[in-house]
Design a protein around this motif. Sequence first.
Motif, PDB file in Angstrom:
ATOM      1  N   ASP A 121      72.160  43.802  96.947  1.00  0.00           N
ATOM      2  CA  ASP A 121      71.196  44.742  96.364  1.00  0.00           C
ATOM      3  C   ASP A 121      70.502  44.181  95.131  1.00  0.00           C
ATOM      4  N   ASN A 122      71.061  43.121  94.582  1.00  0.00           N
ATOM      5  CA  ASN A 122      70.566  42.634  93.292  1.00  0.00           C
ATOM      6  C   ASN A 122      69.966  41.245  93.473  1.00  0.00           C
ATOM      7  N   LEU A 123      68.720  41.127  93.099  1.00  0.00           N
ATOM      8  CA  LEU A 123      67.949  39.923  93.378  1.00  0.00           C
ATOM      9  C   LEU A 123      68.556  38.647  92.782  1.00  0.00           C
ATOM     10  N   MET A 124      69.095  38.772  91.573  1.00  0.00           N
ATOM     11  CA  MET A 124      69.750  37.601  90.958  1.00  0.00           C
ATOM     12  C   MET A 124      70.934  37.153  91.815  1.00  0.00           C
ATOM     13  N   SER A 266      57.505  43.641  85.416  1.00  0.00           N
ATOM     14  CA  SER A 266      57.766  44.976  84.920  1.00  0.00           C
ATOM     15  C   SER A 266      58.847  45.654  85.761  1.00  0.00           C
ATOM     16  N   ARG A 267      59.697  46.432  85.117  1.00  0.00           N
ATOM     17  CA  ARG A 267      60.670  47.260  85.829  1.00  0.00           C
ATOM     18  C   ARG A 267      60.160  48.684  85.733  1.00  0.00           C
ATOM     19  N   SER A 268      60.225  49.433  86.820  1.00  0.00           N
ATOM     20  CA  SER A 268      59.645  50.779  86.720  1.00  0.00           C
ATOM     21  C   SER A 268      60.657  51.915  86.732  1.00  0.00           C
ATOM     22  N   THR A 269      61.947  51.618  86.931  1.00  0.00           N
ATOM     23  CA  THR A 269      62.890  52.740  86.875  1.00  0.00           C
ATOM     24  C   THR A 269      63.860  52.686  85.692  1.00  0.00           C
ATOM     25  N   THR A 270      64.429  51.510  85.431  1.00  0.00           N
ATOM     26  CA  THR A 270      65.358  51.423  84.285  1.00  0.00           C
ATOM     27  C   THR A 270      64.994  50.230  83.401  1.00  0.00           C
ATOM     28  N   ARG A 271      65.572  50.240  82.180  1.00  0.00           N
ATOM     29  CA  ARG A 271      65.371  49.165  81.200  1.00  0.00           C
ATOM     30  C   ARG A 271      63.879  48.897  80.996  1.00  0.00           C
ATOM     31  N   LEU A 272      63.158  49.943  80.671  1.00  0.00           N
ATOM     32  CA  LEU A 272      61.697  49.854  80.615  1.00  0.00           C
ATOM     33  C   LEU A 272      61.204  49.219  79.322  1.00  0.00           C
ATOM     34  N   SER A 295      55.759  43.795  89.895  1.00  0.00           N
ATOM     35  CA  SER A 295      57.015  44.547  89.932  1.00  0.00           C
ATOM     36  C   SER A 295      57.526  44.614  91.355  1.00  0.00           C
ATOM     37  N   LEU A 296      58.835  44.638  91.476  1.00  0.00           N
ATOM     38  CA  LEU A 296      59.454  44.678  92.802  1.00  0.00           C
ATOM     39  C   LEU A 296      59.137  45.985  93.515  1.00  0.00           C
ATOM     40  N   GLU A 297      58.823  47.023  92.733  1.00  0.00           N
ATOM     41  CA  GLU A 297      58.535  48.325  93.327  1.00  0.00           C
ATOM     42  C   GLU A 297      57.138  48.369  93.934  1.00  0.00           C
ATOM     43  N   GLU A 298      56.241  47.496  93.450  1.00  0.00           N
ATOM     44  CA  GLU A 298      54.852  47.633  93.862  1.00  0.00           C
ATOM     45  C   GLU A 298      54.326  46.500  94.731  1.00  0.00           C
ATOM     46  N   GLY A 319      67.128  40.966  83.212  1.00  0.00           N
ATOM     47  CA  GLY A 319      67.374  41.656  84.475  1.00  0.00           C
ATOM     48  C   GLY A 319      67.158  40.727  85.652  1.00  0.00           C
ATOM     49  N   ALA A 320      67.646  41.192  86.807  1.00  0.00           N
ATOM     50  CA  ALA A 320      67.704  40.353  88.000  1.00  0.00           C
ATOM     51  C   ALA A 320      66.347  39.775  88.400  1.00  0.00           C
ATOM     52  N   GLN A 321      65.274  40.500  88.093  1.00  0.00           N
ATOM     53  CA  GLN A 321      63.945  40.013  88.490  1.00  0.00           C
ATOM     54  C   GLN A 321      63.633  38.656  87.866  1.00  0.00           C
ATOM     55  N   LEU A 322      64.326  38.307  86.763  1.00  0.00           N
ATOM     56  CA  LEU A 322      64.048  37.032  86.099  1.00  0.00           C
ATOM     57  C   LEU A 322      64.505  35.817  86.904  1.00  0.00           C
ATOM     58  N   ILE A 419      72.604  48.140  77.876  1.00  0.00           N
ATOM     59  CA  ILE A 419      71.715  47.329  78.711  1.00  0.00           C
ATOM     60  C   ILE A 419      70.724  48.219  79.478  1.00  0.00           C
ATOM     61  N   TYR A 420      71.045  49.499  79.620  1.00  0.00           N
ATOM     62  CA  TYR A 420      70.090  50.389  80.303  1.00  0.00           C
ATOM     63  C   TYR A 420      69.200  51.182  79.352  1.00  0.00           C
ATOM     64  N   GLN A 421      69.113  50.732  78.086  1.00  0.00           N
ATOM     65  CA  GLN A 421      68.164  51.362  77.169  1.00  0.00           C
ATOM     66  C   GLN A 421      66.731  50.952  77.524  1.00  0.00           C
TER      67      GLN A 421
HETATM   68  N1  UDP Z   1      65.203  46.760  89.691  1.00  0.00           N
HETATM   69  C1  UDP Z   1      63.842  46.872  89.709  1.00  0.00           C
HETATM   70  N2  UDP Z   1      63.232  47.766  88.885  1.00  0.00           N
HETATM   71  C2  UDP Z   1      63.928  48.566  88.047  1.00  0.00           C
HETATM   72  C3  UDP Z   1      65.325  48.441  88.038  1.00  0.00           C
HETATM   73  C4  UDP Z   1      65.930  47.534  88.870  1.00  0.00           C
HETATM   74  O1  UDP Z   1      63.166  46.182  90.441  1.00  0.00           O
HETATM   75  O2  UDP Z   1      63.320  49.350  87.329  1.00  0.00           O
HETATM   76  C5  UDP Z   1      65.865  45.802  90.583  1.00  0.00           C
HETATM   77  C6  UDP Z   1      66.453  44.615  89.822  1.00  0.00           C
HETATM   78  O3  UDP Z   1      65.543  43.555  89.693  1.00  0.00           O
HETATM   79  C7  UDP Z   1      67.636  44.241  90.678  1.00  0.00           C
HETATM   80  C8  UDP Z   1      68.094  45.558  91.258  1.00  0.00           C
HETATM   81  O4  UDP Z   1      66.969  46.430  91.185  1.00  0.00           O
HETATM   82  O5  UDP Z   1      67.265  43.390  91.739  1.00  0.00           O
HETATM   83  C9  UDP Z   1      69.299  46.132  90.536  1.00  0.00           C
HETATM   84  O6  UDP Z   1      68.976  46.336  89.176  1.00  0.00           O
HETATM   85  P1  UDP Z   1      70.103  46.501  88.057  1.00  0.00           P
HETATM   86  O7  UDP Z   1      69.482  47.077  86.831  1.00  0.00           O
HETATM   87  O8  UDP Z   1      71.273  47.179  88.664  1.00  0.00           O
HETATM   88  O9  UDP Z   1      70.590  44.988  87.804  1.00  0.00           O
HETATM   89  P2  UDP Z   1      70.118  43.886  86.740  1.00  0.00           P
HETATM   90  O10 UDP Z   1      68.630  43.807  86.800  1.00  0.00           O
HETATM   91  O11 UDP Z   1      70.609  44.330  85.411  1.00  0.00           O
HETATM   92  O12 UDP Z   1      70.782  42.637  87.206  1.00  0.00           O
END
Ligand code: UDP
Length: 553
Positions: A121-124, A266-272, A295-298, A319-322, A419-421
């Motif tokens: 589930d996590n890109l990293m 950009s992250r659109s759900t958490t850690r904005l 963004s992975l969402e778009e 975050g994992a997108q990096l 980390i989720y701030q």
């Molecule tokens: N993710 C995303 N947008 C968000 C939050 C998460 O694309 O707003 C992706 C993120 O890149 C990762 C997965 O969802 O592939 C899980 O995110 P999480 O925050 O759990 O892990 P982290 O990024 O801290 O490794």
Amino acid sequence: QTQELSQARIDYHVALQALQEHGTRMVCTGKMHTDRICRFDYLCYGSEAEEFVFFHSNSSVMLPNLGSRRFQPALLDLSSVEDHNTQYFNFLELPAAALKFMPKPVFVPDVTLILNRFNPDNLMHVFHDDLLPAFYTMKQYSDLDDEARLVFMEGWGEGPHFDLYRLLSSKQPLLKEQLKNFGKLMCFTKSYVGLSKMTTWYQYGFVQPQGPKANILVSGNEIRQFARALMEKMNITTVEEAEKDGGSAEDEKEKEMKDDYIVVFSRSTTRLILNEAELIMALAQEFQMRVVTVSLEEQTFPSIVQVISGASMLVSMHGAQLITSLFLPRGAAVVELYPFAVNPEQYTPYKTLASLPGMDLHYISWRNTKEENTVTHPDRPWEQGGIAHLEKDEQERILASKEVPRHLCCRNPEWLFRIYQDTLVDIPSVLEVLREGMKTKPSFKKSRPASTVHPGRVREAQCQTSVQTTNEAKLTVSWQIPWNLKYLKVREVKYEVWIQEQGENTYMPYILPQQNYTFSENIKPFTTYLVWVRCIFNKNLLGPFADVLMCRT
Ligand code: UDP
């Protein structure tokens, strides 16, 4: 159709007979379960028991033959994460004679790689734990080619990044769940079990706080070759390739591609990043460049890689997108932003990646030090950093803390809370860090493979000695250039000479530009000296020492 079927029937009987007569054969590499990959003929899988089965016959082979040490703790790690107790592989044993009483096996003709994905589930995790290790495991065993079948045994569904796993071979990967569909007993004609850990650079903190692996064995070269192979499969062309294809410099499309730009991931759900627009404007202004957001969402993953592969700078919250920084061109900058109370030095998977030798990326981190600029989420579920479930005291302690103390993976509530701030990024301080960081921007020379070639041993090393007086002596050491030097253009060639008086435990090191030298300082008459000589290219490419010389004055 009939032709195919009868062909399959013949194969089937041959295969069944081979299994009954020869049983399973296993030959592995590796001394320990953590560095082991096994190759099997006729490894079977019972889908009711959800167990792999090894059939013993007179000609079956099991190497290593560990006896019950096979369970201490396991034969091997099925994922690339070292010694994780949910990722072990083992098999049950049966005599081949038991096949008579079992359901008819279904044979898998493809050469198969059997592994666990660690966290699909996590890109990293997808890249670091699965794609890179699988890619290089397949390079290690040449019959794991484009026709290989991958089988994922961790038991998860496809997950959001299944298309990436599909790029590893032309055959559809199988999930554990799907093995049932092949019947109660399935036998892999030829299979490999386990993953190479050679390419991993990070440990997630199961036994000690997370950080770079102790002994990193991968360089930027292998990461970039992997990235290039994946990009080819995704039909992505880079600027360099567009140039090679002979497009003129005037070419509009190429100009567009060559134009320097910054990517904000950009992250659109958490850690904005709460003031993303402001950050984008500031970056554009400061660097006089276009700024693009992804963004992975778009976007689709390939379209993100296309953009990143031409960028000069990638800016993102931790975050994992990096992990997509592995697609950046050489010389680009990675700017990682950390929320309040999170110490960048302690969470460095992307810094470690960017800093691999030959990765040639410039890494810069920034952390929010202003508490008023952070937005916390104490009421969210615990896995998104909520702390409402904790004792009042504990909540207060966390809220008062200015830095998350070192901790183990994976459910530390203080870590998750911080980390989720979300962060209101302080623009002046980010620009300050960037200006400061870009000042020291290293110049990555166009990577000529020659610049990583190490010297060979110096040849024909010898010494001559003479005694001057009762307390003065001379020691002349000479040698020939390493054999490979005459075929190389090397900017700077130096030699290092170590001289040790026999019986002493210290030595004198000397760096010399020439191929001989007469030492007279600290050289005593009637004494034996041990002398080592090696060659050094360009200050830091060390060659091996030649055989030690014994020199008696
Ligand atoms: N993710 C995303 N947008 C968000 C939050 C998460 O694309 O707003 C992706 C993120 O890149 C990762 C997965 O969802 O592939 C899980 O995110 P999480 O925050 O759990 O892990 P982290 O990024 O801290 O490794």
